[in-house]
Design an enzyme around this catalytic site. Structure first.
Site, PDB file in Angstrom:
ATOM      1  N   GLU A  21     -39.788   8.827  20.575  1.00  0.00           N
ATOM      2  CA  GLU A  21     -39.261   9.914  21.176  1.00  0.00           C
ATOM      3  C   GLU A  21     -40.382  11.232  20.259  1.00  0.00           C
ATOM      4  O   GLU A  21     -40.411  11.281  18.882  1.00  0.00           O
ATOM      5  CB  GLU A  21     -37.962  10.723  20.198  1.00  0.00           C
ATOM      6  CG  GLU A  21     -37.240  11.551  20.419  1.00  0.00           C
ATOM      7  CD  GLU A  21     -35.935  12.488  20.051  1.00  0.00           C
ATOM      8  OE1 GLU A  21     -35.477  11.277  18.721  1.00  0.00           O
ATOM      9  OE2 GLU A  21     -35.574  13.804  19.571  1.00  0.00           O
ATOM     10  N   ASP A  53     -34.320   9.909  16.781  1.00  0.00           N
ATOM     11  CA  ASP A  53     -34.113  10.491  15.392  1.00  0.00           C
ATOM     12  C   ASP A  53     -33.201  10.488  15.671  1.00  0.00           C
ATOM     13  O   ASP A  53     -32.198  10.419  16.225  1.00  0.00           O
ATOM     14  CB  ASP A  53     -34.730  12.804  15.439  1.00  0.00           C
ATOM     15  CG  ASP A  53     -35.910  13.207  15.571  1.00  0.00           C
ATOM     16  OD1 ASP A  53     -35.964  12.457  15.320  1.00  0.00           O
ATOM     17  OD2 ASP A  53     -36.063  14.079  15.961  1.00  0.00           O
ATOM     18  N   ASP A  76     -30.023  15.988  19.756  1.00  0.00           N
ATOM     19  CA  ASP A  76     -30.800  14.827  20.439  1.00  0.00           C
ATOM     20  C   ASP A  76     -30.826  14.111  20.604  1.00  0.00           C
ATOM     21  O   ASP A  76     -32.010  13.531  21.924  1.00  0.00           O
ATOM     22  CB  ASP A  76     -32.013  16.338  19.711  1.00  0.00           C
ATOM     23  CG  ASP A  76     -31.772  17.807  20.440  1.00  0.00           C
ATOM     24  OD1 ASP A  76     -30.679  18.267  21.100  1.00  0.00           O
ATOM     25  OD2 ASP A  76     -32.531  18.245  20.274  1.00  0.00           O
TER      26      ASP A  76
END
Ligand code: 0RA
Length: 643
Positions: free
Chosen positions: A433, A507, A511
């Site tokens: 990501e 993460d 999100d």
């Protein structure tokens, strides 16, 4: 008679057939995987299925209405049914109690009741003696003729004769066992895994009541599964979070050439195809002749109906298979007394006669249904027409993908930092990501076998988009190109996969978990085989760094943090909470998350695809909690990877 006397007595009656038994048991204990598939979490839970299958057979024969599963302390489990009870009289050939034969002789299952219709357990179908052999101990109580008969076994060997230990009304079989930790290590029974299987069995065998009770300390809970609606209830359950375009699920049932066939299906307002097929209660992941029969009949019958009722416009082409399967949720279940299983994972039905009989049954009954329900028929035909038109648009988009894509000269995406190893089994790819974490991963990795593909922002939610839109999404195209497999029904080829492991690294925040879910949804919907064959993993970056002087440790969850701070003492320690991968430098990222020697990665496994599907359809909302639930259910810890 003392216990000692009894055992001596018992030992004297040992004869040549016991030698056979001992040989059989030895074979099972030597190579358990040959009998139960593997000795991981899967095989371990399979033991319970094996026992339950016998009770299901008794229920299908019409003698049993309820099956109870009870999880007890110390990894002990009990399966109880109200069937006729395993016979206990002396078996004429074996000269021992039939119960003892069933429990100790491989494949003895339905031996003395050839007339009975034994269908379940066809896949492994190894018989309860295998469970017995792989149990530290096992005890069976049979309720028959007003008596309670009892026998105990240790690692498959009877330690006493079958004896009456009391009186009780009613009939049934109660099997209690404790899987052998010498074989399975520290695995524990998982309530969710078992209750999913029970739910599935209740859907597939309407009218049987299945209960599960967790009697373990701190785990107390219980569920009951009983569905009068059978397969229709199953389809409605899968589509719980989707909007069906017609009111009631279509249910078709019948028997041809002695083979019972049941089919339930409905159309929702989305685009995915969700068809599950079963033979003898076993999910045929690879499909087979029953599924082909279903597909052929569905396409043909809808085409015929459309033509007959003038529903096609002048320029409309006939429906192809994929047109009639967009937004389709279906379950097809057949029961066969001699199923032939083929395919890589032995989950593909091979019996050629089945295709024709499913086809003719569905063809006739669906045609009738459509005639009788013209409003439903019209909605379905219109839905198929929309799909058919979109298919043409998708083809155009696909051609576009091939021509204009972010690929470099070698056909790989420019953003991909590939590894030097070309052998897929020896290499892995990280889907990372964000560009900054991607940068750290590129610097920190072992470039010999680790490839890095940074992904920017959120990938498209494939749950809510049609294939043409999916194929025109940049991030998705990049992933497909990097993996090398192609995409879609006609093009996806798992043999072309360029890496042995696909590791999603996001993460540890909301999100991150959303992005991870989007990527998983994509794999599940468009490259399911990669998930089913265990190629997809989730990286586990640490949540905390604990520092005391020069000493440094990482904690991957709150429990670990507690135990580290306790060990190091509370004074003079600094705790850093990582909010994102970007906060780690390349060296730290390597040490904590990417180095196969110390990292932990979670393998995404799918045992009950229908449940995973349902969860994905819930997940794609904005709630965080269901996403966590997914990870808890489907991602299993893998350590010490042999790279
Ligand atoms: C064969 C014959 C009979 C019962 C069973 C098998 C039986 C097996 C199992 C395994 C678990 N639960 C079971 N319940 C029944 C009965 C034959 C008779 O009584 O005539």
């Amino acid at each position: 008679m003392t216990k000692k006397d009894m055992n001596e007595d018992f030992n004297q009656s040992y004869n040549s057939s016991n030698i056979q038994v001992l040989k059989g048991l030895e074979a099972v204990r030597k190579r358990p995987a040959m009998y139960i598939g593997d000795t991981t979490v899967r095989g371990f839970h399979h033991l319970v299925s094996e026992v339950i299958d016998n009770s299901i057979d008794e229920a299908l024969a019409g003698y049993c209405s309820q099956i109870d599963l009870i999880l007890e302390e110390d990894n002990v489990v009990t399966v109880k049914d109200n069937g006729r009870g395993i016979p206990v009289d002396i078996h004429p050939d074996e000269k021992r109690s039939a119960l003892e034969v069933v429990m100790t002789v491989l494949h003895a299952g339905g031996k003395f009741d050839k007339k009975s219709y034994k269908v379940s357990g066809g896949l492994h179908g190894v018989g309860v003696s295998v469970v017995n052999a792989l149990s530290e101990w096992c005890e069976v109580k049979v309720l028959r003729d007003g008596n309670i008969y009892f026998q105990r076994y240790e690692r498959g060997i009877p330690i006493s004769e079958v004896k009456v230990i009391g009186k009780r009304k009613g009939t049934g079989t109660i099997t209690t066992f404790k899987p052998d930790s010498e074989v399975f290590g520290k695995i524990k029974f998982n309530y969710e895994t078992l209750s999913e299987r029970l739910r599935e069995l209740a859907f597939l065998n309407s009218g049987i009541k299945l209960t599960i009770t967790d009697d373990r300390k701190d785990e107390k809970k219980s569920d009951t599964f009983y569905f009068k609606g059978g397969l229709s209830s199953f389809v409605e359950y899968i589509d719980q979070n989707r909007v069906c375009i017609h009111k009631k699920c279509i249910y078709i049932e019948g028997e041809r050439e002695g083979i019972p066939i049941e089919i339930a299906f409905q159309y929702n307002d989305q685009y995915n195809e969700n068809v599950y097929s079963y033979v003898n209660n076993i999910h045929t992941v690879e499909g087979g002749t029953h599924l082909s029969g279903f597909r052929t009949a569905l396409t043909r019958t809808l085409n015929n109906y459309g033509v007959k009722n003038n529903l096609f416009k002048k320029d409309d082409a006939p429906f192809q298979g994929e047109d009639v399967r967009e937004g389709l949720t279906a379950v097809v279940s057949v029961k066969h007394s001699d199923p032939q299983f083929e395919g890589q994972t032995k989950t593909k039905l091979g019996n050629s006669e089945v295709k024709g009989i499913v086809e003719s049954l569905l063809g006739e009954k669906l045609a009738l249904y459509l005639e009788e329900n013209p409003a439903v028929a019209k909605k379905i035909i219109e839905k198929c027409q929309l799909s058919s038109r979109a298919r043409l648009a998708a083809r155009k988009a696909k051609e576009l993908t091939r021509r204009k894509s972010a690929l470099n000269g070698s056909g790989l995406p420019g953003k991909l930092a590939d590894c030097s190893e070309k052998e897929p089994d020896m290499s892995e790819i990280y889907l990372v990501e964000g560009d900054s974490a991607g940068g750290s991963a590129k610097q920190g990795r072992d470039r010999r076998f680790q490839a890095i593909l940074p992904l920017k922002g959120k990938i498209l939610n494939v749950e809510k988009a049609r294939i043409d839109k999916i194929l025109s999404n940049d991030e998705i195209r990049t992933i497909v190109a990097a993996l090398g497999t192609g995409i879609g029904l006609d093009e996806f080829d798992s043999e072309k996969l360029r890496y042995g492991k696909i590791i999603i690294m996001t993460d540890a925040d909301v999100d991150g978990s959303h992005i991870r879910t989007l990527i998983l949804t994509f794999f599940f919907r468009y490259m399911r085989e990669l998930v089913e064959t265990g190629k997809v993993y989730i990286a586990q970056p640490p949540l905390y760094r604990v520092k005391k002087g020069k000493h440094e440790e990482y904690a991957y969850n709150d429990d670990e943090l507690d135990s580290i701070t306790e060990r190091l003492g509370k004074t003079g320690i600094a705790i850093q909470r990582y909010k994102g991968l970007g906060e780690m430098n390349p060296e730290q990222l390597w040490q904590t998350t990417m180095n196969p020697e110390n990292r932990t990665i979670l393998q995404v496994t799918i045992d009950e695809a229908y449940e995973a599907d349902r969860i994905f359809s819930i997940l794609m909302g904005d709630e965080v909690e269901p996403r966590r639930e997914f990870i808890q259910k489907y991602a299993k810890t893998v350590r010490n990877l042999d790279i």
